[in-house]
Scaffold this motif. Structure first.
Motif, PDB file in Angstrom:
ATOM      1  N   ARG A  93       0.834  -1.204   0.000  1.00  0.00           N
ATOM      2  CA  ARG A  93       0.000   0.000   0.000  1.00  0.00           C
ATOM      3  C   ARG A  93       0.869   1.256   0.000  1.00  0.00           C
ATOM      4  O   ARG A  93       0.627   2.192  -0.768  1.00  0.00           O
ATOM      5  CB  ARG A  93      -0.923   0.002   1.229  1.00  0.00           C
ATOM      6  CG  ARG A  93      -1.936   1.157   1.223  1.00  0.00           C
ATOM      7  CD  ARG A  93      -2.587   1.364   2.569  1.00  0.00           C
ATOM      8  NE  ARG A  93      -1.644   1.688   3.637  1.00  0.00           N
ATOM      9  CZ  ARG A  93      -1.031   2.864   3.775  1.00  0.00           C
ATOM     10  NH1 ARG A  93      -1.235   3.845   2.916  1.00  0.00           N
ATOM     11  NH2 ARG A  93      -0.186   3.076   4.766  1.00  0.00           N
ATOM     12  N   GLN A  94       1.915   1.258   0.807  1.00  0.00           N
ATOM     13  CA  GLN A  94       2.809   2.411   0.850  1.00  0.00           C
ATOM     14  C   GLN A  94       3.519   2.613  -0.488  1.00  0.00           C
ATOM     15  O   GLN A  94       3.657   3.747  -0.959  1.00  0.00           O
ATOM     16  CB  GLN A  94       3.840   2.245   1.974  1.00  0.00           C
ATOM     17  CG  GLN A  94       3.253   2.337   3.358  1.00  0.00           C
ATOM     18  CD  GLN A  94       4.268   2.007   4.441  1.00  0.00           C
ATOM     19  OE1 GLN A  94       5.454   1.813   4.171  1.00  0.00           O
ATOM     20  NE2 GLN A  94       3.801   1.950   5.678  1.00  0.00           N
ATOM     21  N   LEU A  95       3.934   1.512  -1.105  1.00  0.00           N
ATOM     22  CA  LEU A  95       4.596   1.612  -2.409  1.00  0.00           C
ATOM     23  C   LEU A  95       3.627   2.117  -3.475  1.00  0.00           C
ATOM     24  O   LEU A  95       3.998   2.924  -4.342  1.00  0.00           O
ATOM     25  CB  LEU A  95       5.171   0.253  -2.824  1.00  0.00           C
ATOM     26  CG  LEU A  95       6.404  -0.211  -2.051  1.00  0.00           C
ATOM     27  CD1 LEU A  95       6.727  -1.660  -2.399  1.00  0.00           C
ATOM     28  CD2 LEU A  95       7.602   0.676  -2.328  1.00  0.00           C
ATOM     29  N   GLN A  96       2.391   1.659  -3.431  1.00  0.00           N
ATOM     30  CA  GLN A  96       1.405   2.107  -4.416  1.00  0.00           C
ATOM     31  C   GLN A  96       1.159   3.608  -4.314  1.00  0.00           C
ATOM     32  O   GLN A  96       0.941   4.270  -5.325  1.00  0.00           O
ATOM     33  CB  GLN A  96       0.088   1.347  -4.239  1.00  0.00           C
ATOM     34  CG  GLN A  96       0.150  -0.065  -4.771  1.00  0.00           C
ATOM     35  CD  GLN A  96      -1.115  -0.853  -4.488  1.00  0.00           C
ATOM     36  OE1 GLN A  96      -1.808  -0.612  -3.504  1.00  0.00           O
ATOM     37  NE2 GLN A  96      -1.401  -1.823  -5.349  1.00  0.00           N
ATOM     38  N   GLU A  97       1.201   4.124  -3.093  1.00  0.00           N
ATOM     39  CA  GLU A  97       1.016   5.570  -2.929  1.00  0.00           C
ATOM     40  C   GLU A  97       2.158   6.351  -3.560  1.00  0.00           C
ATOM     41  O   GLU A  97       1.971   7.480  -4.011  1.00  0.00           O
ATOM     42  CB  GLU A  97       0.918   5.921  -1.433  1.00  0.00           C
ATOM     43  CG  GLU A  97      -0.374   5.471  -0.790  1.00  0.00           C
ATOM     44  CD  GLU A  97      -0.397   5.738   0.710  1.00  0.00           C
ATOM     45  OE1 GLU A  97       0.604   6.261   1.263  1.00  0.00           O
ATOM     46  OE2 GLU A  97      -1.430   5.424   1.340  1.00  0.00           O
ATOM     47  N   ARG A  98       3.335   5.748  -3.626  1.00  0.00           N
ATOM     48  CA  ARG A  98       4.503   6.449  -4.173  1.00  0.00           C
ATOM     49  C   ARG A  98       4.653   6.297  -5.678  1.00  0.00           C
ATOM     50  O   ARG A  98       5.437   7.017  -6.295  1.00  0.00           O
ATOM     51  CB  ARG A  98       5.770   5.958  -3.470  1.00  0.00           C
ATOM     52  CG  ARG A  98       5.813   6.341  -2.001  1.00  0.00           C
ATOM     53  CD  ARG A  98       7.210   6.214  -1.428  1.00  0.00           C
ATOM     54  NE  ARG A  98       7.781   4.893  -1.516  1.00  0.00           N
ATOM     55  CZ  ARG A  98       7.804   4.003  -0.519  1.00  0.00           C
ATOM     56  NH1 ARG A  98       7.249   4.303   0.629  1.00  0.00           N
ATOM     57  NH2 ARG A  98       8.372   2.845  -0.684  1.00  0.00           N
ATOM     58  N   ALA A 174       3.956  -1.372 -10.516  1.00  0.00           N
ATOM     59  CA  ALA A 174       2.806  -2.004  -9.860  1.00  0.00           C
ATOM     60  C   ALA A 174       2.888  -3.531  -9.992  1.00  0.00           C
ATOM     61  O   ALA A 174       2.605  -4.264  -9.036  1.00  0.00           O
ATOM     62  CB  ALA A 174       1.499  -1.488 -10.455  1.00  0.00           C
ATOM     63  N   HIS A 175       3.297  -3.989 -11.171  1.00  0.00           N
ATOM     64  CA  HIS A 175       3.454  -5.430 -11.375  1.00  0.00           C
ATOM     65  C   HIS A 175       4.561  -5.983 -10.475  1.00  0.00           C
ATOM     66  O   HIS A 175       4.412  -7.056  -9.868  1.00  0.00           O
ATOM     67  CB  HIS A 175       3.776  -5.746 -12.836  1.00  0.00           C
ATOM     68  CG  HIS A 175       4.022  -7.197 -13.065  1.00  0.00           C
ATOM     69  ND1 HIS A 175       5.290  -7.730 -13.113  1.00  0.00           N
ATOM     70  CD2 HIS A 175       3.167  -8.244 -13.209  1.00  0.00           C
ATOM     71  CE1 HIS A 175       5.210  -9.032 -13.299  1.00  0.00           C
ATOM     72  NE2 HIS A 175       3.934  -9.368 -13.365  1.00  0.00           N
ATOM     73  N   ALA A 176       5.671  -5.252 -10.366  1.00  0.00           N
ATOM     74  CA  ALA A 176       6.763  -5.707  -9.508  1.00  0.00           C
ATOM     75  C   ALA A 176       6.296  -5.801  -8.054  1.00  0.00           C
ATOM     76  O   ALA A 176       6.692  -6.723  -7.323  1.00  0.00           O
ATOM     77  CB  ALA A 176       7.957  -4.766  -9.629  1.00  0.00           C
ATOM     78  N   GLN A 177       5.436  -4.885  -7.636  1.00  0.00           N
ATOM     79  CA  GLN A 177       4.909  -4.946  -6.272  1.00  0.00           C
ATOM     80  C   GLN A 177       4.048  -6.192  -6.081  1.00  0.00           C
ATOM     81  O   GLN A 177       4.178  -6.904  -5.078  1.00  0.00           O
ATOM     82  CB  GLN A 177       4.083  -3.696  -5.956  1.00  0.00           C
ATOM     83  CG  GLN A 177       4.915  -2.449  -5.825  1.00  0.00           C
ATOM     84  CD  GLN A 177       4.041  -1.213  -5.718  1.00  0.00           C
ATOM     85  OE1 GLN A 177       2.823  -1.276  -5.860  1.00  0.00           O
ATOM     86  NE2 GLN A 177       4.671  -0.081  -5.475  1.00  0.00           N
ATOM     87  N   ASP A 178       3.167  -6.445  -7.036  1.00  0.00           N
ATOM     88  CA  ASP A 178       2.312  -7.634  -6.942  1.00  0.00           C
ATOM     89  C   ASP A 178       3.154  -8.913  -6.960  1.00  0.00           C
ATOM     90  O   ASP A 178       2.940  -9.824  -6.166  1.00  0.00           O
ATOM     91  CB  ASP A 178       1.312  -7.679  -8.102  1.00  0.00           C
ATOM     92  CG  ASP A 178       0.251  -6.600  -8.014  1.00  0.00           C
ATOM     93  OD1 ASP A 178       0.049  -6.063  -6.899  1.00  0.00           O
ATOM     94  OD2 ASP A 178      -0.357  -6.279  -9.049  1.00  0.00           O
ATOM     95  N   TYR A 179       4.106  -8.946  -7.881  1.00  0.00           N
ATOM     96  CA  TYR A 179       4.961 -10.134  -8.017  1.00  0.00           C
ATOM     97  C   TYR A 179       5.814 -10.322  -6.760  1.00  0.00           C
ATOM     98  O   TYR A 179       5.954 -11.434  -6.254  1.00  0.00           O
ATOM     99  CB  TYR A 179       5.845 -10.008  -9.254  1.00  0.00           C
ATOM    100  CG  TYR A 179       6.655 -11.247  -9.526  1.00  0.00           C
ATOM    101  CD1 TYR A 179       6.065 -12.348 -10.139  1.00  0.00           C
ATOM    102  CD2 TYR A 179       7.999 -11.326  -9.159  1.00  0.00           C
ATOM    103  CE1 TYR A 179       6.794 -13.499 -10.389  1.00  0.00           C
ATOM    104  CE2 TYR A 179       8.730 -12.481  -9.402  1.00  0.00           C
ATOM    105  CZ  TYR A 179       8.128 -13.556 -10.014  1.00  0.00           C
ATOM    106  OH  TYR A 179       8.847 -14.699 -10.247  1.00  0.00           O
ATOM    107  N   GLY A 180       6.354  -9.211  -6.253  1.00  0.00           N
ATOM    108  CA  GLY A 180       7.162  -9.286  -5.035  1.00  0.00           C
ATOM    109  C   GLY A 180       6.339  -9.768  -3.855  1.00  0.00           C
ATOM    110  O   GLY A 180       6.799 -10.588  -3.054  1.00  0.00           O
TER     111      GLY A 180
END
Length: 200
Positions: A93-98, A174-180
């Motif tokens: 969530r924090q990464l998505q905000e950035r 966003a994909h890297a966040q989901d994959y991570g």
């Protein structure tokens, strides 16, 4: 003539009394022996039943303790796993905000003013190869997908693979966040399972 007929009558009575007495004594001794053996058997059977009951109670108690220990370990493992998932979700969530901040502007040098990021183009071929590297089947679109009308992947070496895919740096992040998150969740589950297995 029998043996008793040859004996004097008093002696016959005595012999008969001795035989009768011996028979009665044997019968009484047999009865006492039978009752003694029966009582001894019952006593040993009761002792055996008591021993078996004590052993069953001890085994039940040990099994209950082991079950409670396993439930406690599983509950602890589940709590740790759920805490990891919550932490991953919060980090995502924090990464998505950035994402909008770090994909729309940049500073060319320290102390310089922020500028809009130049347009970044990812080709359809790049997207195909990116998804192939991740194991996404080449016959269908992925999470970072090309539009539905262009769902078929371009063949290698064709001009179509050089067309713009429509994927932006924000999409890739966003994909890297989901994959991570997916990879970290799988690793957390595997580690929790291994830890639980080692404790058993």
């Amino acid at each position: 003539m029998g043996v008793l007929d040859r004996l004097p009558s008093g002696l016959t009575t005595v012999a008969f009394a001795c035989v009768l007495s011996a028979s009665a004594a044997g019968s009484i001794a047999y009865g006492f022996g039978f009752r003694y053996a029966q009582a001894l058997g019952k006593s040993e059977l009761e002792a055996l039943k008591t021993t078996h009951a004590e052993q069953a109670l001890a085994a039940e108690s040990a099994n209950r303790l082991q079950l409670l220990q396993q439930v406690t370990r599983a509950t602890e493992a589940e709590s740790l796993l759920l805490a990891s998932f919550e932490r991953f979700t919060e980090e995502k969530r924090q990464l998505q905000e950035r994402i909008p901040h770090v994909t729309t502007q940049y500073i060319p040098a320290p102390g310089a003013a922020a500028k809009s990021i130049p347009r970044c183009v990812f080709t359809a071929g790049w997207l195909r190869d990116y998804n192939t590297a991740l194991g996404v089947p080449s016959a269908r679109a992925s999470a970072i997908a090309i539009p539905a009308e262009k769902a078929a992947w371009p063949t290698t070496g064709s001009d179509a693979e050089l067309l713009e895919s429509g994927v932006t740096p924000a999409d890739i992040l966003a994909h890297a966040q989901d994959y991570g998150m997916w990879a970290r969740s799988n690793l957390a589950q595997l580690n929790a399972l291994l830890d639980l297995h080692e404790k058993d």
